[in-house]
Every structure is written in C-alpha cells, then in structure tokens.
Design an enzyme around this catalytic site. Structure first.
Site, PDB file in Angstrom:
ATOM      1  N   CYS A 264     -95.056  13.712  15.864  1.00  0.00           N
ATOM      2  CA  CYS A 264     -95.937  14.244  14.701  1.00  0.00           C
ATOM      3  C   CYS A 264     -95.337  15.131  13.684  1.00  0.00           C
ATOM      4  CB  CYS A 264     -96.986  15.022  15.610  1.00  0.00           C
ATOM      5  SG  CYS A 264     -98.446  15.487  14.672  1.00  0.00           S
ATOM      6  N   HIS A 265     -95.338  16.247  13.492  1.00  0.00           N
ATOM      7  CA  HIS A 265     -94.696  17.081  12.654  1.00  0.00           C
ATOM      8  C   HIS A 265     -93.255  17.385  12.938  1.00  0.00           C
ATOM      9  CE1 HIS A 265     -98.451  17.488  10.806  1.00  0.00           C
ATOM     10  NE2 HIS A 265     -98.123  17.391   9.565  1.00  0.00           N
TER      11      HIS A 265
ATOM     12  N   GLU B 129    -102.032  13.298   6.817  1.00  0.00           N
ATOM     13  CA  GLU B 129    -102.207  14.846   6.270  1.00  0.00           C
ATOM     14  C   GLU B 129    -103.181  14.899   5.339  1.00  0.00           C
ATOM     15  OE1 GLU B 129    -100.932  17.656   7.059  1.00  0.00           O
ATOM     16  OE2 GLU B 129     -98.783  16.844   6.946  1.00  0.00           O
TER      17      GLU B 129
END
Length: 228
Positions: free
Chosen positions: A131-132, A162
């Site tokens: 993910c991030h 996002e």
C-alpha cells in the site's frame, strides 16, 4: 538460527494539515504477521522514532487484528518498538514495510531504516512493502548508489486510489509517480483490488487487500531458497 522477519511501522501521526490522525494501518501489519507466524517465523517490529507507533484502521470484528493485538509478544513490542539504529539487520530474513498514510511523511527520508533494509537485501534477504509502505522504497539505494526499484516491477497505492480517497492534495507526493520517477515499472489493478508484484527478492502490493498476498509471496521466496 531462528527464522525472523522485521515489520517496519511509521511514527507519523498527523494527516498533513487536515487535523486527522494517521499512522500505520493495522491490518497491513496484522495479516502479514499471521502469515509469517503460522509459517514458523518470529516477527519483530521497528518504527522510525521508536516507542509506541500511532495506529489506525482498527476493526474489532477482524479476528486477525484481535489476535495480533492480544499476542503478548506483539503487544509488548508495540508499546516500545526499537528505533532502526537499535536493530541488527543480520538477524532477519526479510523486512516488511506496513502501510498507512503516515509512511508518506517519514519512511522516504529515514536513512537509518533504509540502511537496515539495504543490509537485509544485500545479505540475500527479501524486501517487501504494501500500500503506502513502498514510500520507503522511493529513496532507498543500494551500496552502488542505484535506486533499489530502478528497472524493477512494483505495485503501490495508485494515483487513482489516492484520488478516490480524496487525499491527492494532502499527501506530500504521489507515490506511484515518485516510484516511476525512480525508473520503477509500476503496475496497478482496479482500485482497491488485490495486486501483488514479485521481482526477484522485492515484493510489493497495491493496497490493504494485497497484504496477505505480499506476505505469502515473501514466504514463497524464502522457501524456494531464492533468498540466501
């Protein structure tokens, strides 16, 4: 020798100027933890600043999250995570960067955490992120100065995702774009669909739905002997 995997967590607790909290996204640590521990691996935690890292995404209806938080070993470590400089990379077969928007602020420029990952990787281990979590990879260089992700296939939270969560103007940079600027070959699936990419000893996943798959891919590499 004990089989060990290190899960890295953000210490950043504010979502830009929104006033909203952020931190590491619990399911992206808990679900990989279950995969690793079920396979006989010991899991340690590290966070950028040490101490108790901020946590979001808690779902009391998720038995895996509940088991993670109730585990005596994990609960103790969550209250007092070591800093990267207190970690010996030689102990670990892999490092797994859990996501959460907080990572976008503190993972990219933490050179000590990057050194831990580089030492694990150059020692024959695996680097994984979901993910991030791949924010940790945008400035991570190998000993020869090249970006780890240059020329490699990767996945991460996409620009479209996002935008879908309304945070394009809040995060300090667009993760997909920054990885592409580092010459990574980014690929994405439909918004919020599971998507895992393996390129040698680098494993990345697009979003929370990819967490278990990333962990399973790490185990497959370790079992195959590709990591040595």
């Amino acid at each position: 020798m004990t089989k060990k995997i290190l899960i890295a967590l953000t210490s950043h607790d504010r979502l830009g100027d929104t006033g909203s909290p952020t931190g590491f996204y619990l399911p992206e640590a808990a679900h990989p933890w279950k995969v690793f521990t079920d396979a006989g691996y010991e899991v340690d935690l590290v966070s950028v600043k040490g101490g108790e890292p901020p946590m979001v995404g808690v779902d009391p209806s998720d038995p895996v999250q509940n088991a993670f938080l109730a585990d005596d070993r994990i609960s103790g470590r969550l209250k007092a995570t070591p800093r990267p400089q207190d970690v010996d990379p030689a102990q670990y077969d892999a490092i797994f960067y859990a996501g959460g928007h907080g990572t976008m602020w503190d993972f990219p420029d933490d050179t000590t955490l990057a050194r831990v990952a580089r030492d694990i990787y150059e020692g024959g281990g695996v680097i994984a992120a979901v993910c991030h979590g791949p924010a940790a990879l945008v400035n991570l260089t190998l000993s020869d100065g090249t970006y780890l992700v240059a020329g490699k296939e990767v996945a991460a939270f996409t620009n479209d995702e996002e935008s879908a969560v309304g945070l394009t103007g809040v995060v300090p940079f667009a993760l997909q774009t920054r990885l592409e600027e580092r010459s990574a070959k980014h690929s994405g699936a439909a918004d919020f669909a599971a998507h895992v990419v393996v390129d040698g000893r680098l494993v990345t996943g697009q979003n929370p739905a990819s967490s278990t798959g990333v962990a399973e891919a790490v185990l497959e590499i370790l079992r195959s002997g590709a990591a040595a």
